[in-house]
Every structure is written in C-alpha cells, then in structure tokens.
Design a protein around this motif. Structure first.
Motif, mmCIF file in Angstrom:
data_model
loop_
_atom_site.group_PDB
_atom_site.id
_atom_site.type_symbol
_atom_site.label_atom_id
_atom_site.label_comp_id
_atom_site.label_asym_id
_atom_site.label_seq_id
_atom_site.Cartn_x
_atom_site.Cartn_y
_atom_site.Cartn_z
ATOM 1 N N ASP A 150 0.804 -1.222 0.000
ATOM 2 C CA ASP A 150 0.000 0.000 0.000
ATOM 3 C C ASP A 150 0.835 1.269 0.000
ATOM 4 N N ARG A 151 2.156 1.153 -0.217
ATOM 5 C CA ARG A 151 3.008 2.336 -0.264
ATOM 6 C C ARG A 151 4.077 2.144 -1.327
ATOM 7 N N GLY A 152 4.429 3.246 -1.978
ATOM 8 C CA GLY A 152 5.435 3.204 -3.028
ATOM 9 C C GLY A 152 4.780 3.186 -4.411
ATOM 10 N N ALA A 153 5.497 3.713 -5.400
ATOM 11 C CA ALA A 153 4.945 3.844 -6.750
ATOM 12 C C ALA A 153 4.559 2.494 -7.345
ATOM 13 N N GLY A 154 5.415 1.484 -7.161
ATOM 14 C CA GLY A 154 5.113 0.158 -7.699
ATOM 15 C C GLY A 154 3.857 -0.427 -7.083
ATOM 16 N N LEU A 206 6.793 -1.933 -13.632
ATOM 17 C CA LEU A 206 8.179 -1.541 -13.893
ATOM 18 C C LEU A 206 8.422 -0.244 -13.137
ATOM 19 N N THR A 207 9.409 -0.258 -12.237
ATOM 20 C CA THR A 207 9.556 0.848 -11.292
ATOM 21 C C THR A 207 10.980 1.374 -11.260
ATOM 22 N N LEU A 208 11.085 2.685 -11.291
ATOM 23 C CA LEU A 208 12.365 3.375 -11.147
ATOM 24 C C LEU A 208 12.383 4.035 -9.779
ATOM 25 N N THR A 209 13.465 3.849 -9.021
ATOM 26 C CA THR A 209 13.581 4.491 -7.711
ATOM 27 C C THR A 209 14.870 5.290 -7.637
ATOM 28 N N CYS A 210 14.818 6.382 -6.864
ATOM 29 C CA CYS A 210 16.000 7.239 -6.719
ATOM 30 C C CYS A 210 15.860 8.076 -5.453
ATOM 31 N N PRO A 211 16.942 8.659 -4.949
ATOM 32 C CA PRO A 211 16.812 9.618 -3.853
ATOM 33 C C PRO A 211 15.899 10.762 -4.282
#
Length: 249
Positions: A150-154, A206-211
């Motif tokens: 329930d949290r995060g873009a993905g 498909l998820t991109l993560t970054c600071p």
C-alpha cells in the motif's frame, strides 16, 4: 502496367529495412487482428492494413496454406491453428527473466537510477527483478525482498490496475504512471508503470527508484516508454489511453 497505391499502406510503413516486402505485408495482416476479433471480412482487413483487396487475397492464400489463418464458411478470416501451435512453443520456452532484465538494464543506462520489476505477493509486493543504479547513493532493496502493498509507486500501480478505487488510483489508470516522492520512504522517489502480457493481463509494475533529491519529471516518460516496450516484448498491449500519454510525453 500495375496500379500504384495512392499512398503508402500501413503494412508498408511497418516494413523491415532490408526485409522481404511480401513477408512484411503478410505478417502485418496477422497483426491487425485484435483481442475480441473472431473473424474479419476482406473489407475490414483491407481497411486496417491499407492494402488492396487483390493484394490481400494473395497474402491470405499463403497464410491459409501455412495454417496461420482460416477461411470460414461465410468468407471471413480468423486466425488459424498454426498460431496456437507457435504460441504453445513460445510459452514452453519463455523466460520472464530473459525479457525483463534487459529492459531494466536499459532503463538504468538511460536514467542512471535503480530499476525493478514488482509483482503482487499476497498482502505484499515482491521485488522480482532489480538492477541497481551505478551511483553510490541509492536505495538498497534486493531482488526477492517483500515490500508494502500500500506504499510506493510500484505498489500504487499494482493496486490501480487491479481495480482499486479512489482518486489516486483513477489518476494512475488515466495517466498510466505513478510518480511519487516520499510515499514509501521520505527520502525516496519512485516512478512506476504497468506491464501487460498476453491477453492484456497485468504482469507487474516496472519501477524506477532514486533519492528524492535526484527525481526528475522526465523520468515519467522514460518509465512509460520502457513499460510499453516491455509489454510489447511480452506479447501484451497497452491500453490506448496509456499509449497516448506515452506518445504525448
């Protein structure tokens, strides 16, 4: 003298450079069949492909001989049994990892941020595959790790395309992408888009993560394009609204 087409057909627009025109046209005829089509008449095939009916009839004769199309008693054409056989061969030899990992590596190459492929796993989401950013400061999720559902873009993308209600999920379905800062962790940003497989079934996100400090708005376009390309590689089709948003970007 053979009659020349007034304009380039859709089939010829998609021809392979250096390929055989007749083969390209025949394969394009197969590609105009859409989910839900049982059979198409000659006029509909001509309209979708942009080919003359006389040309279509020759192509259809070859496709029928190969078992790739089947002419029905009413004169319409449907896909033939050879398509099912080839699909079974493909499915038996298919490796999700072999398709997903190159897509993740390419996204990391373009953005220099971390890319992952998430799927639902019970009450969580699973990071099934991941490629780390080459930059020393990054999040440190590993492939095989369970994350909140329930949290995060993905997570938001998986829930949106599973039919979750609410303003946020409606917007994600409309735009085809979730771009969030601080949703899972205050210092992280994530951009995610859905990936579809055969039958347009949701395969994952498909998820991109970054600071958070490195987040850029153009990551939305990068992720959308990557997810659309991966969907095509998996044999799926993006919904039209998502494809339009990606093109607009």
């Amino acid at each position: 003298m053979p009659r020349k087409a007034a304009q380039v057909s859709e089939a010829d627009k998609h021809a392979a450079a250096g390929g055989a025109i007749a083969v390209d046209r025949a394969l394009f005829v197969l590609s105009v069949f859409r989910l839900g089509d049982t059979a198409l008449g000659l006029a509909e095939l001509a309209q979708r492909s942009g080919l003359y009916k006389s040309t279509l009839l020759r192509l259809l004769a070859s496709l029928e001989h190969a078992g790739l199309v089947r002419r029905q008693s009413d004169g319409r054409y449907g896909l033939g049994p050879e398509v099912a056989r080839l699909n079974a061969v493909y499915a038996a030899s298919f490796s999700l990892e072999a398709v997903v990992m190159p897509a993740l590596r390419e996204l990391v190459r373009i953005t220099r941020e971390s890319a992952a492929f998430h799927v639902e796993q019970g009450e969580h989401r699973l990071c099934l595959y991941r490629v780390d950013s080459p930059q020393p400061v990054r999040d440190h999720v590993r492939a095989g790790e369970l994350l909140p559902r329930d949290r995060g873009a993905g997570a938001r993308v998986l829930r949106a395309f599973a039919g979750e209600s609410g303003t946020l999920y409606e917007r994600i379905r409309h735009e085809g992408v979730a771009a969030l800062v601080g949703d899972r962790s205050p210092d992280l940003a994530g951009v995610s888009a859905p990936v579809f497989g055969p039958g347009d079934v949701l395969c994952g996100a498909l998820t991109l993560t970054c600071p958070a400090s490195r987040y850029r708005e153009d990551f939305r376009v990068d992720v959308l394009h990557a997810a659309r390309a991966l969907t095509q590689a998996l044999g799926g089709t993006f919904p039209d609204s998502i494809a339009d948003n990606a093109s607009a970007g």
